[in-house]
Design a protein around this motif. Structure first.
Motif, short mmCIF file in Angstrom:
data_model
loop_
_atom_site.label_atom_id
_atom_site.label_comp_id
_atom_site.label_asym_id
_atom_site.label_seq_id
_atom_site.Cartn_x
_atom_site.Cartn_y
_atom_site.Cartn_z
N THR A 132 0.66 -1.02 -0.11
CA THR A 132 0.00 0.04 -0.09
C THR A 132 0.98 1.20 -0.09
OG1 THR A 132 -1.96 -1.22 1.21
CG2 THR A 132 -1.89 1.43 1.32
N ASN A 162 4.11 1.34 -0.76
CA ASN A 162 4.80 1.71 -2.07
C ASN A 162 4.33 2.24 -3.11
OD1 ASN A 162 7.54 1.20 -1.38
ND2 ASN A 162 7.11 -1.08 -1.15
N LEU A 163 2.92 1.76 -3.25
CA LEU A 163 2.05 2.06 -4.30
C LEU A 163 2.00 3.59 -4.45
CD1 LEU A 163 0.25 1.23 -6.81
CD2 LEU A 163 -1.68 0.95 -4.98
N LYS A 164 1.32 4.29 -3.07
CA LYS A 164 0.92 5.68 -3.20
C LYS A 164 2.23 6.49 -3.06
CE LYS A 164 -2.34 8.29 -2.76
NZ LYS A 164 -3.50 8.46 -3.91
N GLY A 214 5.27 5.78 -4.40
CA GLY A 214 5.67 5.64 -5.87
C GLY A 214 5.03 6.65 -6.56
N GLU A 215 3.91 6.84 -6.59
CA GLU A 215 2.74 7.44 -7.50
C GLU A 215 3.07 8.85 -7.10
OE1 GLU A 215 -1.83 9.05 -7.07
OE2 GLU A 215 -1.32 7.03 -6.99
N TRP A 216 3.45 9.32 -5.98
CA TRP A 216 3.64 10.87 -5.68
C TRP A 216 5.25 11.20 -5.87
CZ3 TRP A 216 1.51 10.02 0.06
CH2 TRP A 216 0.26 10.19 0.04
N GLU A 217 6.10 10.27 -5.97
CA GLU A 217 7.55 10.18 -6.28
C GLU A 217 7.50 10.56 -7.76
OE1 GLU A 217 9.74 7.56 -2.93
OE2 GLU A 217 8.84 6.63 -4.78
N ARG A 218 6.93 9.86 -8.73
CA ARG A 218 6.86 10.23 -10.04
C ARG A 218 6.26 11.55 -10.27
NH1 ARG A 218 5.99 4.59 -10.09
NH2 ARG A 218 3.74 4.91 -9.60
N GLN A 219 5.20 12.05 -9.44
CA GLN A 219 4.63 13.39 -9.72
C GLN A 219 5.48 14.37 -9.24
OE1 GLN A 219 0.95 13.85 -7.34
NE2 GLN A 219 0.91 15.88 -7.77
N PRO A 235 11.34 6.89 -8.19
CA PRO A 235 10.57 5.98 -7.29
C PRO A 235 11.29 4.77 -6.55
CG PRO A 235 9.20 6.18 -9.27
CD PRO A 235 10.70 6.78 -9.44
N ASP A 276 11.62 1.26 -3.80
CA ASP A 276 10.76 0.23 -2.95
C ASP A 276 11.28 0.06 -1.80
OD1 ASP A 276 13.11 -0.79 -3.88
OD2 ASP A 276 12.26 -2.57 -4.77
#
Length: 528
Positions: free
Chosen positions: A104, A106-108, A110-115, A120, A122
Motif C-alpha cells: 500500500t 509503495n504504491l502511493k 511511488g505515485e507521488w514520487e513520479r509526480q 520511485p 521500493d
C-alpha cells in the motif's frame, strides 16, 4: 416534489457535487477547522462520513471553488488557494501481513514520487521518502503541503488478534508519520481520522502536537447527520417513508429516531443520526438494519466473552469516567473503549466531574450487537430456530407465561455451556438476550424499586412480568417469590395501563436454574 438522490456508497466529494447528489453541508465546520489550527485528529465510528470529510478537505485545499457553489464555504472563503495535497487512505484494504502494508505504501509513495520528479523507490524507509516528497512538493509549488490520512488505524485493527504483527505494523507506520512534526514549518495542514484511539502512546509518539477534536463540542456534528438537519432538510423523503410503511409523518420521524439516532460525541453534542443507515433507509423506504449488517464485530464479541462483561447494562445505560472509554485501545483492560470508539456505545448524558452515562445509541445497534453476541452465550445462531421463536412470541402475546417458560427450558437445555460460566449471571444473560432478540417487548434487568432491584421485568402490551432468579442449590422458587413480595418489586407497575385504558395484568415469577441439567429448573407464576 422530486426526492433527493442520496450518495449511497459514494465518498468522493467531487462525484457527489458533479452528479447532483445530496450533500449535507458541513463546510461551515470545515472552514472553522482549517482556520483554527494545523494538526488535528478525529475519531468516529465506521460508515460515519470520515472518508467524505477527508475528500471534502482534499478538494478545498486543491482550490476547487467550483465544487462549493451554493454551500456555506462559498461565502466564507474569500481567498482560494491551491496547495499540494498528500491524501493517504487505509480504508478498504486488508492488512493481514507486513507485505500488505508495504504494498500500500509503495504504491502511493511511488505515485507521488513520479509526480514530483523523484525516482520511485521500493525501500521501506517510509519516513525518509515521505519527508523528501513533502519538501519536493513545497519546492516545486511554492505552497505549504497538506497531509490527509483516512482510517490510519485500519492496519492495527486488522491485526488485533496477532500482537506480534500488530507491533510490526505499528512500528512501520510510526516511521511514515515521524517526519510530520519536524516539517511543521512547511506544512499547511495535517488531518488524520480513525475509528479507535491508539493515540500518542504508539503510532504518534513523535507527532505529539495533534489536536484531538473527537470530543470537542465545536466539531461534534462534523460527521453524521444531526436531528435538526434531518427534520429540516428531508421532509419529502420522510413522508415517502411514512406513506410506504403506513405511518404518519410524526410516526416516521419517531421510528427513524429510535432506529438510527442517538449518537453523542461530546458533552453538549447534538443528536446525531448514523448517516449510512439513514440515507439507505430513506432511499429504500424501509426501516432495516443497514449499518450493523456491513460488518460483524467479531473482535468485540470475543472481547465481551473474554472479559465476561454483562451486556445488560448497555441497554439502560451505565456510568463511566472519561478515562474508562476514551482510552488507548492497546492499553484497555476491558472492551468498553473499543465498543465506544466503534459506535456500539455512545454518550447518553453527562454529569459533573467528567462522568458520563454510556449505552446503546439506538435500536439498530442494540439488536444487531445482541444478535452478534448471542452465539457466545447460546448456539451458533439463535434465529435459525424459527419454530422456537414463533411459539415463544405467541405464548407471550397470549399471556401464557407457563408455555413461554416451557419453551425457554427446552431451548436452554440444548445450549453447550462453558463449565466455568454456570452461574446465575450467565443464565440471566441468556434469558435477557433471548427476550430482547425474540420479542418486541420492553425488557429490563436489575430494575430498581424503592427497596431493591428485580432481576428482570418484561412488559408486553397487556401484562407486566417480574422475574426473580435463583440457582437451585441456593434457594427455591418460593424464596424468589417471597423476595418479590418483601421488596415490593411489583408496586411500581400497579398503575400501568394498557392501550384500552385498563390496568395491565401483573405477574410475579420465581425461577430456579438447574446447574446439573444446565437449564431452567422449576418456576412458579402468581398473578399479582
Amino acid at each position: 416534489m422530486a426526492l433527493k438522490r442520496f450518495p449511497i456508497g459514494v465518498q468522493d466529494f467531487a462525484v457527489i457535487r458533479e452528479d447532483g447528489k445530496y450533500y449535507v453541508d458541513k463546510t461551515d465546520l470545515i472552514y472553522k477547522l482549517v482556520k483554527a489550527d494545523r494538526y488535528f485528529f478525529l475519531s468516529r465510528p465506521r460508515r460515519f462520513g470520515k472518508s467524505l470529510l477527508v475528500s471534502t478537505l482534499q478538494y478545498y485545499f486543491e482550490g476547487r471553488k467550483d465544487l462549493f457553489t451554493g454551500l456555506a464555504m462559498e461565502k466564507l472563503e474569500t481567498e482560494w488557494k491551491k496547495y499540494p495535497v498528500f491524501k493517504l487512505s487505509f480504508a478498504g484494504n486488508k492488512f493481514i501481513t507486513e507485505e500488505d502494508l508495504a504494498d500500500t505504501l509503495n504504491l502511493k509513495l511511488g505515485e507521488w514520487e513520479r509526480q514530483y520528479g523523484l525516482v520511485p523507490s521500493d525501500k521501506s524507509a517510509w519516513g525518509v521518502r515521505f519527508e523528501l516528497l513533502i519538501k519536493a512538493a513545497h519546492a516545486s509549488t511554492g505552497m505549504p503541503p497538506v497531509v490527509l490520512v483516512d482510517e490510519y488505524d485500519a492496519p492495527l485493527l486488522d491485526s488485533m488478534e496477532n500482537p506480534e504483527l500488530q507491533l510490526t505494523l505499528k512500528n512501520e507506520m510510526r516511521k511514515l508519520f515521524s517526519p510530520l512534526k519536524d516539517l511543521g514549518g512547511i506544512l499547511r495542514f495535517v488531518f488524520l481520522t480513525g475509528i479507535s484511539k491508539f493515540s500518542q502512546l504508539s503510532i504518534f509518539s513523535e507527532l505529539n502536537n495533534l489536536k484531538v477534536i473527537t470530543m470537542n463540542d465545536d466539531y461534534a456534528a462534523i460527521c453524521g447527520i444531526t436531528k435538526e438537519e434531518v427534520l429540516t432538510q428531508m421532509q419529502p423523503e420522510i413522508q415517502a417513508l411514512a406513506d410506504k410503511n403506513g405511518l404518519t409523518y410524526d410516526g416516521a420521524c419517531e421510528a427513524l429516531t429510535r432506529q438510527y439516532d442517538g449518537y453523542h460525541f461530546s458533552k453538549n453534542s447534538p443528536d446525531v443520526f448514523n448517516p449510512f443507515s439513514l440515507i439507505n433507509s430513506l432511499s429504500d423506504g424501509e426501516l432495516a438494519n443497514y449499518w450493523f449488517s456491513t460488518g460483524t464485530p467479531t473482535i468485540l464479541t470475543r472481547l465481551m466473552r473474554k472479559y465476561k462483561v454483562d451486556p445488560t447494562p448497555f441497554d439502560t445505560g451505565f456510568e463511566a469516567t472519561l478515562d474508562m472509554f476514551d482510552a488507548p485501545t492497546e492499553t484497555a483492560k476491558n472492551p468498553i473503549p473499543m465498543l465506544y470508539q466503534s459506535g456500539y456505545l455512545t454518550i447518553k448524558s453527562s454529569k459533573p466531574g467528567s462522568r458520563f452515562v454510556l449505552g446503546f445509541p439506538n435500536d439498530e445497534v442494540r439488536l444487531g450487537f445482541l444478535k452478534a453476541l448471542m452465539p457466545y452465550y447460546a448456539m451458533d445462531d439463535v434465529v435459525q430456530n424459527d419454530s422456537f421463536l414463533l411459539r415463544f412470541v405467541d405464548a407471550l402475546d397470549d399471556c401464557d407465561i407457563e408455555q413461554a417458560l416451557t419453551l425457554m427450558k427446552a431451548f436452554m437445555s440444548g445450549i453447550p455451556y462453558d463449565t466455568e460460566r454456570q452461574d446465575e449471571a450467565h443464565y440471566k444473560t441468556i434469558f435477557f438476550l433471548t427476550f430482547k432478540l425474540c420479542t418486541p417487548y420492553v425488557v429490563r434487568t436489575e430494575e430498581r424499586s424503592a427497596a431493591g432491584r428485580a432481576d428482570a421485568v418484561v412488559e408486553t402490551a397487556g401484562a407486566v412480568y417480574v422475574f426473580e432468579f435463583k440457582l437451585d442449590k441456593s434457594a427455591t422458587v418460593d424464596d424468589a417469590l417471597k423476595q418479590i413480595d418483601d421488596k415490593g418489586y411489583l408496586i411500581p407497575y400497579s398503575v400501568t395501563m394498557a392501550k384500552d385504558g385498563n390496568p395491565k395484568k401483573l405477574f410475579k415469577i420465581g425461577v430456579t436454574f438447574d446447574q446439573e441439567k444446565r437449564t431452567i429448573g422449576e418456576w412458579k407464576v402468581v398473578e399479582g
